[in-house]
Motif scaffolding. Structure first.
Motif, PDB file in Angstrom:
ATOM      1  N   LEU A   5       0.830  -1.207   0.000  1.00 44.75           N
ATOM      2  CA  LEU A   5       0.000   0.000   0.000  1.00 44.75           C
ATOM      3  C   LEU A   5       0.858   1.249   0.000  1.00 44.75           C
ATOM      4  N   GLY A   6       0.330   2.308  -0.589  1.00 44.64           N
ATOM      5  CA  GLY A   6       1.049   3.569  -0.605  1.00 44.64           C
ATOM      6  C   GLY A   6       0.101   4.748  -0.655  1.00 44.64           C
ATOM      7  N   ILE A   7       0.699   5.910  -0.609  1.00 43.90           N
ATOM      8  CA  ILE A   7      -0.017   7.171  -0.814  1.00 43.90           C
ATOM      9  C   ILE A   7       0.871   8.029  -1.701  1.00 43.90           C
ATOM     10  N   LEU A   8       0.276   8.599  -2.726  1.00 46.00           N
ATOM     11  CA  LEU A   8       0.956   9.557  -3.591  1.00 46.00           C
ATOM     12  C   LEU A   8       0.250  10.894  -3.429  1.00 46.00           C
ATOM     13  N   ALA A   9       1.003  11.905  -3.028  1.00 45.86           N
ATOM     14  CA  ALA A   9       0.453  13.250  -2.873  1.00 45.86           C
ATOM     15  C   ALA A   9       1.239  14.194  -3.776  1.00 45.86           C
ATOM     16  N   LEU A  10       0.541  14.856  -4.678  1.00 41.13           N
ATOM     17  CA  LEU A  10       1.163  15.839  -5.566  1.00 41.13           C
ATOM     18  C   LEU A  10       0.781  17.228  -5.084  1.00 41.13           C
ATOM     19  N   THR A  38       4.888   3.515   8.896  1.00 43.03           N
ATOM     20  CA  THR A  38       5.334   4.030   7.608  1.00 43.03           C
ATOM     21  C   THR A  38       6.653   3.349   7.255  1.00 43.03           C
ATOM     22  N   VAL A  39       6.634   2.536   6.186  1.00 45.08           N
ATOM     23  CA  VAL A  39       7.819   1.781   5.798  1.00 45.08           C
ATOM     24  C   VAL A  39       8.818   2.690   5.097  1.00 45.08           C
ATOM     25  N   THR A  40       8.368   3.416   4.089  1.00 45.85           N
ATOM     26  CA  THR A  40       9.221   4.386   3.405  1.00 45.85           C
ATOM     27  C   THR A  40       8.444   5.675   3.230  1.00 45.85           C
ATOM     28  N   TRP A  41       9.185   6.783   3.177  1.00 43.07           N
ATOM     29  CA  TRP A  41       8.578   8.107   2.996  1.00 43.07           C
ATOM     30  C   TRP A  41       9.541   8.925   2.153  1.00 43.07           C
ATOM     31  N   TYR A  42       9.045   9.398   1.034  1.00 48.00           N
ATOM     32  CA  TYR A  42       9.858  10.198   0.117  1.00 48.00           C
ATOM     33  C   TYR A  42       9.172  11.532  -0.112  1.00 48.00           C
ATOM     34  N   ALA A  43       9.939  12.602  -0.059  1.00 50.61           N
ATOM     35  CA  ALA A  43       9.482  13.912  -0.501  1.00 50.61           C
ATOM     36  C   ALA A  43      10.336  14.247  -1.712  1.00 50.61           C
ATOM     37  N   PHE A  44       9.710  14.732  -2.772  1.00 53.42           N
ATOM     38  CA  PHE A  44      10.460  14.964  -3.997  1.00 53.42           C
ATOM     39  C   PHE A  44      10.027  16.245  -4.698  1.00 53.42           C
ATOM     40  N   LYS A  45      10.931  16.742  -5.545  1.00 51.44           N
ATOM     41  CA  LYS A  45      10.700  17.946  -6.327  1.00 51.44           C
ATOM     42  C   LYS A  45      10.627  17.552  -7.795  1.00 51.44           C
ATOM     43  N   ASP A  55       4.691   7.577   0.071  1.00 56.39           N
ATOM     44  CA  ASP A  55       5.015   6.750   1.217  1.00 56.39           C
ATOM     45  C   ASP A  55       4.390   5.380   1.061  1.00 56.39           C
ATOM     46  N   THR A  56       4.958   4.386   1.791  1.00 57.04           N
ATOM     47  CA  THR A  56       4.487   3.017   1.671  1.00 57.04           C
ATOM     48  C   THR A  56       4.185   2.427   3.040  1.00 57.04           C
ATOM     49  N   PHE A  57       3.315   1.400   3.007  1.00 55.76           N
ATOM     50  CA  PHE A  57       2.813   0.776   4.230  1.00 55.76           C
ATOM     51  C   PHE A  57       2.589  -0.713   3.989  1.00 55.76           C
ATOM     52  N   ALA A  58       2.723  -1.491   5.043  1.00 57.61           N
ATOM     53  CA  ALA A  58       2.495  -2.929   4.945  1.00 57.61           C
ATOM     54  C   ALA A  58       1.040  -3.292   5.258  1.00 57.61           C
ATOM     55  N   THR A  59       0.343  -2.404   5.981  1.00 60.46           N
ATOM     56  CA  THR A  59      -1.037  -2.714   6.370  1.00 60.46           C
ATOM     57  C   THR A  59      -1.954  -1.513   6.149  1.00 60.46           C
ATOM     58  N   ALA A  60      -3.224  -1.811   6.002  1.00 59.66           N
ATOM     59  CA  ALA A  60      -4.220  -0.748   5.862  1.00 59.66           C
ATOM     60  C   ALA A  60      -4.301   0.083   7.144  1.00 59.66           C
ATOM     61  N   GLN A  90      -3.683  10.566  -3.408  1.00 65.26           N
ATOM     62  CA  GLN A  90      -4.269   9.324  -3.907  1.00 65.26           C
ATOM     63  C   GLN A  90      -3.698   8.124  -3.160  1.00 65.26           C
ATOM     64  N   PRO A  91      -4.565   7.277  -2.581  1.00 62.00           N
ATOM     65  CA  PRO A  91      -4.071   6.000  -2.085  1.00 62.00           C
ATOM     66  C   PRO A  91      -3.752   5.112  -3.288  1.00 62.00           C
ATOM     67  N   VAL A  92      -2.690   4.334  -3.185  1.00 56.79           N
ATOM     68  CA  VAL A  92      -2.301   3.450  -4.289  1.00 56.79           C
ATOM     69  C   VAL A  92      -2.050   2.045  -3.753  1.00 56.79           C
ATOM     70  N   ASN A  93      -2.238   1.068  -4.631  1.00 53.51           N
ATOM     71  CA  ASN A  93      -1.896  -0.319  -4.349  1.00 53.51           C
ATOM     72  C   ASN A  93      -0.652  -0.630  -5.173  1.00 53.51           C
ATOM     73  N   LEU A  94       0.385  -1.107  -4.517  1.00 56.53           N
ATOM     74  CA  LEU A  94       1.648  -1.383  -5.185  1.00 56.53           C
ATOM     75  C   LEU A  94       1.580  -2.734  -5.879  1.00 56.53           C
ATOM     76  N   LEU A  95       2.007  -2.759  -7.128  1.00 53.26           N
ATOM     77  CA  LEU A  95       1.970  -3.981  -7.918  1.00 53.26           C
ATOM     78  C   LEU A  95       3.276  -4.764  -7.857  1.00 53.26           C
TER      79      LEU A  95
END
Length: 98
Positions: A5-10, A38-45, A55-60, A90-95
């Motif tokens: 699971l993840g979240i993408l915020a623009l 929170t497994v990973t968290w990235y802020a980007f430009k 950011d990514t997560f192992a559980t809901a 946007q919540p995302v499901n990692l493939l």
């Protein structure tokens, strides 16, 4: 641990506020480190005004805890000053993950 699971915020900064938004995101790292789920968290430009968070997560439950946590609250508080429009979150499901 399986991360599915993840979240993408623009985020789009107001004119002249890109550096402030970047600093805000850099400071957010400390809050993310404190979140157990929170497994990973990235802020980007992307450009001078376009930024994002991924950011990514192992559980809901972990993703829900993050959504209800300090980072989104801080972003909501700062958004009127820094953002040109509401964040696109946007919540995302990692493939696939490596």
């Amino acid at each position: 641990m399986i991360v599915t699971l993840g979240i993408l915020a623009l985020l789009e900064a107001k004119a002249g506020k890109g550096d402030e938004l970047a600093a805000f995101l850099e400071a957010g790292r400390d809050l993310a480190v404190a979140e157990e789920g929170t497994v990973t968290w990235y802020a980007f430009k992307i450009s001078d005004t376009s930024y994002g968070i991924f950011d990514t997560f192992a559980t809901a439950d972990a993703r829900t805890a993050h959504i209800n946590g300090q980072i989104p609250a801080a972003l909501a508080e700062a958004s009127a000053d820094l953002l040109a429009r509401a964040p696109d979150i946007q919540p995302v499901n990692l493939l696939a993950v490596k």
